[in-house]
Design a protein around this motif. Structure first.
Motif, PDB file in Angstrom:
ATOM      1  N   SER A   1     -27.000  25.802  49.924  1.00 40.22           N
ATOM      2  CA  SER A   1     -25.746  26.527  50.113  1.00 40.22           C
ATOM      3  C   SER A   1     -25.962  27.680  51.085  1.00 40.22           C
ATOM      4  CB  SER A   1     -25.268  27.077  48.764  1.00 40.22           C
ATOM      5  OG  SER A   1     -26.198  28.049  48.281  1.00 40.22           O
ATOM      6  N   VAL A   2     -24.860  28.296  51.503  1.00 39.67           N
ATOM      7  CA  VAL A   2     -24.954  29.466  52.367  1.00 39.67           C
ATOM      8  C   VAL A   2     -25.748  30.567  51.676  1.00 39.67           C
ATOM      9  CG1 VAL A   2     -23.626  31.315  53.457  1.00 39.67           C
ATOM     10  CG2 VAL A   2     -22.861  28.948  53.672  1.00 39.67           C
ATOM     11  N   GLU A   3     -25.552  30.712  50.385  1.00 33.67           N
ATOM     12  CA  GLU A   3     -26.298  31.722  49.624  1.00 33.67           C
ATOM     13  C   GLU A   3     -27.803  31.457  49.690  1.00 33.67           C
ATOM     14  OE1 GLU A   3     -25.628  34.484  47.894  1.00 33.67           O
ATOM     15  OE2 GLU A   3     -23.515  34.477  48.484  1.00 33.67           O
ATOM     16  N   GLU A   4     -28.187  30.215  49.489  1.00 32.88           N
ATOM     17  CA  GLU A   4     -29.613  29.870  49.514  1.00 32.88           C
ATOM     18  C   GLU A   4     -30.199  30.030  50.907  1.00 32.88           C
ATOM     19  OE1 GLU A   4     -30.070  26.474  46.063  1.00 32.88           O
ATOM     20  OE2 GLU A   4     -29.017  25.946  47.917  1.00 32.88           O
ATOM     21  N   ARG A   5     -29.402  29.779  51.932  1.00 36.39           N
ATOM     22  CA  ARG A   5     -29.887  29.851  53.304  1.00 36.39           C
ATOM     23  C   ARG A   5     -30.004  31.282  53.808  1.00 36.39           C
ATOM     24  NH1 ARG A   5     -26.462  26.429  57.121  1.00 36.39           N
ATOM     25  NH2 ARG A   5     -28.309  26.576  58.441  1.00 36.39           N
ATOM     26  N   THR A   6     -29.393  32.219  53.096  1.00 38.06           N
ATOM     27  CA  THR A   6     -29.389  33.608  53.570  1.00 38.06           C
ATOM     28  C   THR A   6     -29.968  34.607  52.578  1.00 38.06           C
ATOM     29  OG1 THR A   6     -27.109  33.884  52.752  1.00 38.06           O
ATOM     30  CG2 THR A   6     -27.379  33.214  55.046  1.00 38.06           C
ATOM     31  N   THR A   7     -30.384  34.130  51.404  1.00 43.00           N
ATOM     32  CA  THR A   7     -30.894  35.025  50.363  1.00 43.00           C
ATOM     33  C   THR A   7     -32.294  34.586  49.946  1.00 43.00           C
ATOM     34  OG1 THR A   7     -28.606  35.200  49.544  1.00 43.00           O
ATOM     35  CG2 THR A   7     -30.354  36.142  48.168  1.00 43.00           C
ATOM     36  N   PRO A   8     -33.333  35.178  50.513  1.00 41.46           N
ATOM     37  CA  PRO A   8     -34.704  34.772  50.209  1.00 41.46           C
ATOM     38  C   PRO A   8     -35.059  34.817  48.724  1.00 41.46           C
ATOM     39  CG  PRO A   8     -34.676  36.134  52.178  1.00 41.46           C
ATOM     40  CD  PRO A   8     -33.288  36.170  51.604  1.00 41.46           C
ATOM     41  N   THR A   9     -34.468  35.750  47.982  1.00 43.92           N
ATOM     42  CA  THR A   9     -34.789  35.844  46.559  1.00 43.92           C
ATOM     43  C   THR A   9     -34.250  34.660  45.761  1.00 43.92           C
ATOM     44  OG1 THR A   9     -32.854  37.282  46.282  1.00 43.92           O
ATOM     45  CG2 THR A   9     -35.009  38.354  46.498  1.00 43.92           C
ATOM     46  N   LYS A  10     -33.360  33.887  46.352  1.00 39.26           N
ATOM     47  CA  LYS A  10     -32.912  32.654  45.698  1.00 39.26           C
ATOM     48  C   LYS A  10     -34.039  31.623  45.684  1.00 39.26           C
ATOM     49  CE  LYS A  10     -28.401  33.397  44.955  1.00 39.26           C
ATOM     50  NZ  LYS A  10     -27.729  33.252  43.616  1.00 39.26           N
ATOM     51  N   LEU A  11     -34.938  31.733  46.653  1.00 33.80           N
ATOM     52  CA  LEU A  11     -36.046  30.790  46.778  1.00 33.80           C
ATOM     53  C   LEU A  11     -37.325  31.321  46.139  1.00 33.80           C
ATOM     54  CD1 LEU A  11     -35.465  29.715  50.485  1.00 33.80           C
ATOM     55  CD2 LEU A  11     -34.551  28.670  48.405  1.00 33.80           C
TER      56      LEU A  11
END
Length: 381
Positions: free
Chosen positions: A53-63
């Motif tokens: 998602s856009v969130e995952e692609r722009t939020t490193p802490t999601k990964l």
């Protein structure tokens, strides 16, 4: 722990394992990128190949939940090959874009990132890492730009001072608070050459790409190639290099620093007619290690048929006629029929009409009608 010293040691180790550039960025959310991606989606400019998602692609802490920094790496790849075979009448060849030369760069990058991970795990207790290449969620160009590896040009490629845009990118998210490097200033200035040179106007404006119009994207699709792109494809089998080739920042840039990235001339400029009848096993054995093989042989064969039509290669008609009659894939049958009409030999009309008598697929029949229309155009000339 002295993280400044660790940073220097990592840079030295990176050079030892043949990584051309390493930069360090914060793990903060990429807010500007997030807004840009949302606009791209709303305009329908995304390709559909993006992961996450856009969130995952722009939020490193999601990964990596405790992410504090991102290490960006770049390795250079060649832009020219030695002893490139010539495409001649009766022996026409296609072309794989430079990003598919040599061993699949995803594997090369993953190995480099693995070495950096091992280095950090030996140096720091409790270190957490997450390696990402461009098939992952994180937007590697945005990371590289933030890390000072280069700047994102109007052609949407990451451009480095030392190697131009002929670099592969990967990143390592870590929970180590490395000091970030300074971003590089945009170096395009008033230059608009890439935007003007794009064969399909996919570069809507500097730095904005309508991916669905990009030739590189279109070479990956598995359905019939839209009519408007067929005349633009030329002899491209996979990808498109136009916006890199015309870039002044790439003038004279050609680096041969990784043996595994060196092209096999016979594979990156393959003979078109043999490619049309290659078996799955032969395809995997010959092309399977290349990045350009990931979508399988069908898109490449469809592109090869269009390239033969581009060349108006009459020596291909027998093979195309066989495909039009016998290939189980509608896209291949239909594209072959269109190509026969485009090549426009004396028997083209009869060949297509004969195949139409037994064809039942509506999409293929539409392509056959296009082929017949092309034969009428040829006879009127």
């Amino acid at each position: 722990m002295d993280f400044h010293q660790l940073k220097q040691e990592l840079l030295e180790y990176g050079a030892e394992v043949n990584i051309q550039k390493i930069g360090f960025a914060s793990a903060d959310t990429f807010d500007t990128l997030k807004q840009r991606l949302l606009v791209q989606q709303s305009l329908g400019y995304h390709s559909g190949f993006e992961k996450g998602s856009v969130e995952e692609r722009t939020t490193p802490t999601k990964l990596l939940p405790k992410a504090q920094s991102i290490i960006s790496i770049a390795i250079a790849y060649p832009s020219r090959m030695k002893d490139a075979p010539k495409s001649r009448k009766g022996d026409r060849r296609g072309f794989f874009a430079r990003a598919s030369w040599g061993k699949d760069y995803h594997d090369v990058l993953r190995e480099k990132l693995r070495l950096l991970e091992e280095f950090l795990h030996e140096k720091v207790d409790g270190v957490a890492t997450k390696a990402v290449v461009d098939t992952g969620e994180l937007h590697d160009r945005a990371v590289a730009e933030r890390a000072g590896v280069g700047f994102v040009g109007k052609n949407c490629a990451l451009i480095t001072e030392e190697y131009g845009s002929y670099v592969y990118l990967g990143e390592l998210i870590t929970n180590i608070p490395f000091e970030p490097d300074q971003p590089v200033e945009d170096g395009c200035g008033d230059c608009n050459i890439c935007v003007d040179a794009c064969p399909t106007d996919a570069l809507v404006q500097g730095g904005q790409l309508n991916a669905s119009r990009c030739i590189a994207f279109q070479t990956l699709t598995k359905s019939f190639l839209p009519d408007e792109f067929r005349s633009k494809l030329g002899n491209r089998i996979y990808g498109c290099d136009t916006c890199q080739l015309v870039c002044p920042k790439n003038k004279g840039m050609d680096f041969h620093l990784h043996e595994e990235l060196e092209p096999d001339p016979e594979l990156v400029k393959p003979r078109l007619i043999p490619l049309l009848t290659i078996s799955n096993r032969e395809f995997k054995d010959k092309f399977g290690y290349m990045a350009g093989s990931w979508r399988g042989k069908k898109p490449l064969q469809r592109n090869a048929i269009i390239a033969l039509a581009h060349y108006r290669d009459e020596t291909a008609v027998d093979t195309l006629n066989d495909l039009m009659h016998k290939d189980p894939r509608p896209v291949i049958r239909g594209t072959a029929a269109w190509a026969i009409g485009k090549i426009g030999t004396e028997e083209a009309k009869e060949l297509i009409e004969t195949a139409m008598e037994k064809e039942t697929d509506e999409d293929v029949l539409i392509e056959m009608e296009k082929g017949l229309a092309l034969t009428k155009q040829e006879s009127a000339m």
